[in-house]
Scaffold this active site. Structure first.
Site, PDB file in Angstrom:
ATOM      1  N   HIS A 105      50.567  99.072  50.921  1.00 40.93           N
ATOM      2  CA  HIS A 105      49.413  99.281  50.040  1.00 40.93           C
ATOM      3  C   HIS A 105      48.483 100.350  50.599  1.00 40.93           C
ATOM      4  CE1 HIS A 105      47.790  96.402  52.968  1.00 40.93           C
ATOM      5  NE2 HIS A 105      46.575  96.804  52.623  1.00 40.93           N
ATOM      6  N   ASP A 107      44.363 100.916  50.690  1.00 42.64           N
ATOM      7  CA  ASP A 107      43.224 100.013  50.517  1.00 42.64           C
ATOM      8  C   ASP A 107      42.405 100.340  49.272  1.00 42.64           C
ATOM      9  OD1 ASP A 107      43.661  98.293  52.631  1.00 42.64           O
ATOM     10  OD2 ASP A 107      42.344  99.360  54.022  1.00 42.64           O
ATOM     11  N   HIS A 256      49.756 101.400  54.246  1.00 45.47           N
ATOM     12  CA  HIS A 256      49.965 100.546  55.414  1.00 45.47           C
ATOM     13  C   HIS A 256      50.501  99.177  55.023  1.00 45.47           C
ATOM     14  CE1 HIS A 256      45.794  99.942  54.137  1.00 45.47           C
ATOM     15  NE2 HIS A 256      45.830  98.756  54.701  1.00 45.47           N
ATOM     16  N   ARG A 271      36.906  94.842  59.661  1.00 42.07           N
ATOM     17  CA  ARG A 271      37.144  96.135  59.023  1.00 42.07           C
ATOM     18  C   ARG A 271      35.857  96.715  58.458  1.00 42.07           C
ATOM     19  NH1 ARG A 271      40.789  96.189  53.694  1.00 42.07           N
ATOM     20  NH2 ARG A 271      38.771  95.796  52.731  1.00 42.07           N
TER      21      ARG A 271
HETATM   22 FE   LIG Z   1      44.879  96.974  53.863  1.00 43.52          FE
END
Ligand SMILES: [Fe+2]
Length: 280
Positions: A105, A107, A256, A271
């Site tokens: 995917h 993000d 990723h 994150r």
């Molecule tokens: Fe991700």
């Protein structure tokens, strides 16, 4: 230039290990080298960092505004930072909350302006190892295709929706509210990187829906082919996390995959995402 930075390629195609820097105290010259390396390599792994939440955010702000993640209700996968730090999202997996980011995917492509990049910090790693993150170069994937295929896909777009992944964690009232705020969006299937001009395959198995502008039967075949191209190991690098590892990736240039091989052990990451712009 007073810097000890060292940038070691992980493969000729993608990724670099960066040493000799302290992300808490990046001077402008060193930041310029980090920025250039990000554009060149797509993924940077910084080892032995001691970033507190504010420093994590401050590093992200060097690249742009902080993206405020909309799903903040503690829905088992994402939760706000325990100290309430705005802009930091905690990703926490254990026996009761298995990892689900184990698909290729990009993000937050469900945003009209998906993030420029993400900066992920290891908080707690699985006791028995595992939990690596894999990255794939969207530019290398695109460039591996013949010219006819490149042109065909460049004329397509893909719809993107958060509902596919996050809908199951929301109750109906929340779902309705998010639906109104975050409608489905459409992006080109081939994206031109706004800084480097490099074209990349911008389709996304997690959030993408179909492939527009092809007859449906061909769209299904092409999509499965394109996902296979992104999943080709020759375009990848794989980051093994250690305590103190911070990884930044260019979300406009790489996809990723978080390997979920550590279940039922616990893995906690934090994150910060940097706001991006509208793909073209
Ligand atoms: Fe991700």
């Amino acid at each position: 230039m007073a810097t000890d930075i060292k940038i070691d390629k992980i493969t000729p195609t993608i990724g670099a290990d960066v040493s000799g820097v302290d992300l808490n105290t990046l001077d402008d010259d060193t930041f310029a080298l980090v920025h250039a390396a990000l554009l060149d390599r797509g993924v940077l792994a910084f080892r032995d960092q001691d970033l507190d939440p504010e420093a994590h955010l401050a590093f992200a702000r060097r690249f742009g505004d902080i993206d405020q993640y909309p799903f903040k209700k503690g829905n088992a996968h994402f939760s706000p930072h325990p100290d309430g730090v705005e802009g930091l999202v905690r990703l926490e997996h254990d026996e009761k909350h298995p990892g689900y980011e184990n698909q290729w995917h990009i993000d937050m492509t469900w945003r009209a302006e998906p993030p420029l990049g993400s900066i992920l910090k290891a908080i707690e790693l699985p006791a028995s190892g595992g939990g690596d993150t894999m990255f794939s170069s969207l530019g290398a994937a695109y460039e591996s295709m013949d010219e006819h295929s490149q042109q065909l896909v460049a004329n397509c777009t893909q719809d993107h929706d958060w509902l596919k992944v996050f809908g199951r964690n929301l109750d109906p009232a929340e779902l309705g509210a998010f639906r109104a705020d975050l409608p489905m969006v459409n992006h080109p299937a081939v994206r031109t990187h706004p800084d480097t001009g490099r074209k990349g395959l911008f389709v996304n198995e997690a959030f993408g829906i179909g492939l527009r502008d092809l007859p449906q039967v061909h769209a299904r075949q092409w999509l499965s082919h394109l996902y296979g191209v992104i999943a080709t190991p020759e375009f990848h690098c794989r980051i093994k996390w250690e305590p103190g590892t911070v990884v930044m990736w260019d979300n406009r240039a790489v996809a990723h995959y978080a390997v979920n091989d550590y279940y039922p052990e616990r893995r906690v990451m934090e994150r910060v995402t940097v706001a991006g712009d509208k793909p073209f």
